[in-house]
Design a protein around this motif. Structure first.
Motif, PDB file in Angstrom:
ATOM      1  N   GLU A  57       0.807  -1.216   0.000  1.00 57.89           N
ATOM      2  CA  GLU A  57       0.000   0.000   0.000  1.00 57.89           C
ATOM      3  C   GLU A  57       0.842   1.269   0.000  1.00 57.89           C
ATOM      4  O   GLU A  57       0.310   2.370  -0.070  1.00 57.89           O
ATOM      5  CB  GLU A  57      -0.969   0.007   1.192  1.00 57.89           C
ATOM      6  CG  GLU A  57      -0.305   0.056   2.550  1.00 57.89           C
ATOM      7  CD  GLU A  57       0.085  -1.318   3.094  1.00 57.89           C
ATOM      8  OE1 GLU A  57       0.335  -1.407   4.311  1.00 57.89           O
ATOM      9  OE2 GLU A  57       0.156  -2.289   2.315  1.00 57.89           O
ATOM     10  N   SER A  58       2.154   1.129   0.053  1.00 59.73           N
ATOM     11  CA  SER A  58       3.002   2.324   0.037  1.00 59.73           C
ATOM     12  C   SER A  58       4.272   2.064  -0.775  1.00 59.73           C
ATOM     13  O   SER A  58       4.195   1.628  -1.919  1.00 59.73           O
ATOM     14  CB  SER A  58       3.305   2.777   1.477  1.00 59.73           C
ATOM     15  OG  SER A  58       3.810   1.710   2.246  1.00 59.73           O
ATOM     16  N   LEU A  59       5.430   2.274  -0.203  1.00 52.69           N
ATOM     17  CA  LEU A  59       6.692   2.231  -0.946  1.00 52.69           C
ATOM     18  C   LEU A  59       7.044   0.848  -1.485  1.00 52.69           C
ATOM     19  O   LEU A  59       7.853   0.727  -2.403  1.00 52.69           O
ATOM     20  CB  LEU A  59       7.830   2.749  -0.049  1.00 52.69           C
ATOM     21  CG  LEU A  59       9.182   3.029  -0.686  1.00 52.69           C
ATOM     22  CD1 LEU A  59       9.059   4.035  -1.830  1.00 52.69           C
ATOM     23  CD2 LEU A  59      10.157   3.531   0.361  1.00 52.69           C
ATOM     24  N   GLY A  60       6.413  -0.189  -0.970  1.00 54.02           N
ATOM     25  CA  GLY A  60       6.669  -1.545  -1.458  1.00 54.02           C
ATOM     26  C   GLY A  60       6.430  -1.704  -2.946  1.00 54.02           C
ATOM     27  O   GLY A  60       7.076  -2.528  -3.612  1.00 54.02           O
ATOM     28  N   LEU A  61       5.539  -0.889  -3.507  1.00 53.30           N
ATOM     29  CA  LEU A  61       5.276  -0.947  -4.943  1.00 53.30           C
ATOM     30  C   LEU A  61       6.518  -0.657  -5.769  1.00 53.30           C
ATOM     31  O   LEU A  61       6.644  -1.123  -6.899  1.00 53.30           O
ATOM     32  CB  LEU A  61       4.172   0.048  -5.318  1.00 53.30           C
ATOM     33  CG  LEU A  61       2.745  -0.365  -4.976  1.00 53.30           C
ATOM     34  CD1 LEU A  61       1.776   0.785  -5.267  1.00 53.30           C
ATOM     35  CD2 LEU A  61       2.327  -1.599  -5.745  1.00 53.30           C
ATOM     36  N   PRO A 107      -7.001  -6.227  -6.374  1.00 54.40           N
ATOM     37  CA  PRO A 107      -5.806  -5.526  -5.903  1.00 54.40           C
ATOM     38  C   PRO A 107      -5.732  -5.353  -4.389  1.00 54.40           C
ATOM     39  O   PRO A 107      -4.651  -5.159  -3.838  1.00 54.40           O
ATOM     40  CB  PRO A 107      -5.880  -4.171  -6.613  1.00 54.40           C
ATOM     41  CG  PRO A 107      -7.270  -4.041  -7.106  1.00 54.40           C
ATOM     42  CD  PRO A 107      -7.812  -5.420  -7.276  1.00 54.40           C
ATOM     43  N   SER A 108      -6.861  -5.481  -3.696  1.00 51.46           N
ATOM     44  CA  SER A 108      -6.838  -5.345  -2.232  1.00 51.46           C
ATOM     45  C   SER A 108      -6.331  -6.608  -1.541  1.00 51.46           C
ATOM     46  O   SER A 108      -5.928  -6.564  -0.378  1.00 51.46           O
ATOM     47  CB  SER A 108      -8.235  -4.994  -1.712  1.00 51.46           C
ATOM     48  OG  SER A 108      -9.141  -6.058  -1.967  1.00 51.46           O
ATOM     49  N   ALA A 109      -6.343  -7.740  -2.238  1.00 49.32           N
ATOM     50  CA  ALA A 109      -5.969  -9.012  -1.606  1.00 49.32           C
ATOM     51  C   ALA A 109      -4.540  -9.022  -1.114  1.00 49.32           C
ATOM     52  O   ALA A 109      -4.233  -9.591  -0.062  1.00 49.32           O
ATOM     53  CB  ALA A 109      -6.198 -10.163  -2.580  1.00 49.32           C
ATOM     54  N   LEU A 110      -3.644  -8.388  -1.855  1.00 49.81           N
ATOM     55  CA  LEU A 110      -2.232  -8.403  -1.480  1.00 49.81           C
ATOM     56  C   LEU A 110      -1.995  -7.704  -0.145  1.00 49.81           C
ATOM     57  O   LEU A 110      -1.018  -7.969   0.540  1.00 49.81           O
ATOM     58  CB  LEU A 110      -1.395  -7.764  -2.591  1.00 49.81           C
ATOM     59  CG  LEU A 110       0.108  -8.024  -2.569  1.00 49.81           C
ATOM     60  CD1 LEU A 110       0.435  -9.509  -2.494  1.00 49.81           C
ATOM     61  CD2 LEU A 110       0.770  -7.404  -3.790  1.00 49.81           C
ATOM     62  N   MET A 111      -2.919  -6.823   0.259  1.00 48.49           N
ATOM     63  CA  MET A 111      -2.809  -6.161   1.564  1.00 48.49           C
ATOM     64  C   MET A 111      -3.297  -7.053   2.697  1.00 48.49           C
ATOM     65  O   MET A 111      -3.131  -6.725   3.854  1.00 48.49           O
ATOM     66  CB  MET A 111      -3.576  -4.843   1.554  1.00 48.49           C
ATOM     67  CG  MET A 111      -2.928  -3.778   0.703  1.00 48.49           C
ATOM     68  SD  MET A 111      -3.832  -2.224   0.765  1.00 48.49           S
ATOM     69  CE  MET A 111      -4.771  -2.323  -0.737  1.00 48.49           C
ATOM     70  N   GLY A 112      -3.940  -8.194   2.358  1.00 47.03           N
ATOM     71  CA  GLY A 112      -4.335  -9.143   3.393  1.00 47.03           C
ATOM     72  C   GLY A 112      -5.805  -9.478   3.484  1.00 47.03           C
ATOM     73  O   GLY A 112      -6.182 -10.444   4.128  1.00 47.03           O
TER      74      GLY A 112
END
Length: 195
Positions: free
Chosen positions: A157-161, A172-177
């Motif tokens: 959701e931030s710099l990890g991209l 796309p929300s699944a990767l956040m958990g």
């Protein structure tokens, strides 16, 4: 029929999942399910994620049978091996060095137990392609975000991209958990109004 009065319980202590669920505009409480999350012998990542999501939801549902309970779990896998939360800086460095210039899979499982007793389950598969990362970039990233409690050692959701070349997913929300698209569907089926 709506059941907007029935409480919603998120079977998780994850602040990330709580923030995601808040985005749907629903009132809920979060409770840590306190289950054993160790994989069984020869248990593959996808069924592991599904089992843990359901065990979390069932543990809380037993305590709050009239509530709608949401359980979720995520397993990161690369080259046949499951990777959990790094927990420390050294392990985070190792994970990102391993993932550099590689394709990593994330299985995010969702289990919803409705107030009426229905059970809904789903597993999202997200593929993350990491770009080639040098040690200096890895260290800078970890120092800035400290992603030690995140599967895969990054915060999407931030710099990890900035670590990726691409992400392939149906949600796309699944990767956040927490797969919010499917969760919204399950909550509507359970009688909640979204939006």
């Amino acid at each position: 029929m709506t059941v907007d009065h029935a409480p919603i319980v998120l079977a998780s202590s994850s602040v990330y999942r709580q923030q995601q669920l808040q985005s749907l505009g629903l009132k809920f409480v979060a409770m840590a399910p306190d289950i054993n999350e160790v994989a069984k012998a020869k248990e593959l990542p996808e069924p592991l994620a599904a089992r843990l999501a359901c065990e979390k939801a069932q543990k809380i549902k037993a305590l709050h049978p009239a509530s709608c309970v949401i359980g979720s779990d995520q397993v990161c896998t690369f080259d046949g091996q499951a990777y959990g939360k790094p927990g420390g800086v050294e392990r985070a460095i190792e994970q990102l060095q391993t993932f550099s210039n590689n394709c990593v899979e994330f299985f995010t499982a969702l289990c919803v137990l409705s107030p009426a007793g229905e059970k809904y389950g789903y597993i999202d598969r997200t593929v993350v392609n990491f770009r080639t990362l040098n040690d200096a970039e890895i260290l800078r990233y970890i120092e800035k975000e400290m992603p030690l409690n995140c599967a895969g050692a990054f915060k999407v959701e931030s710099l990890g991209l900035s670590l990726f070349t691409s992400v392939t997913t149906t949600d796309p929300s699944a990767l956040m958990g927490l797969p919010l698209i499917k969760l919204g569907e399950f909550l509507r089926l359970s009688g909640y109004q979204i939006p």
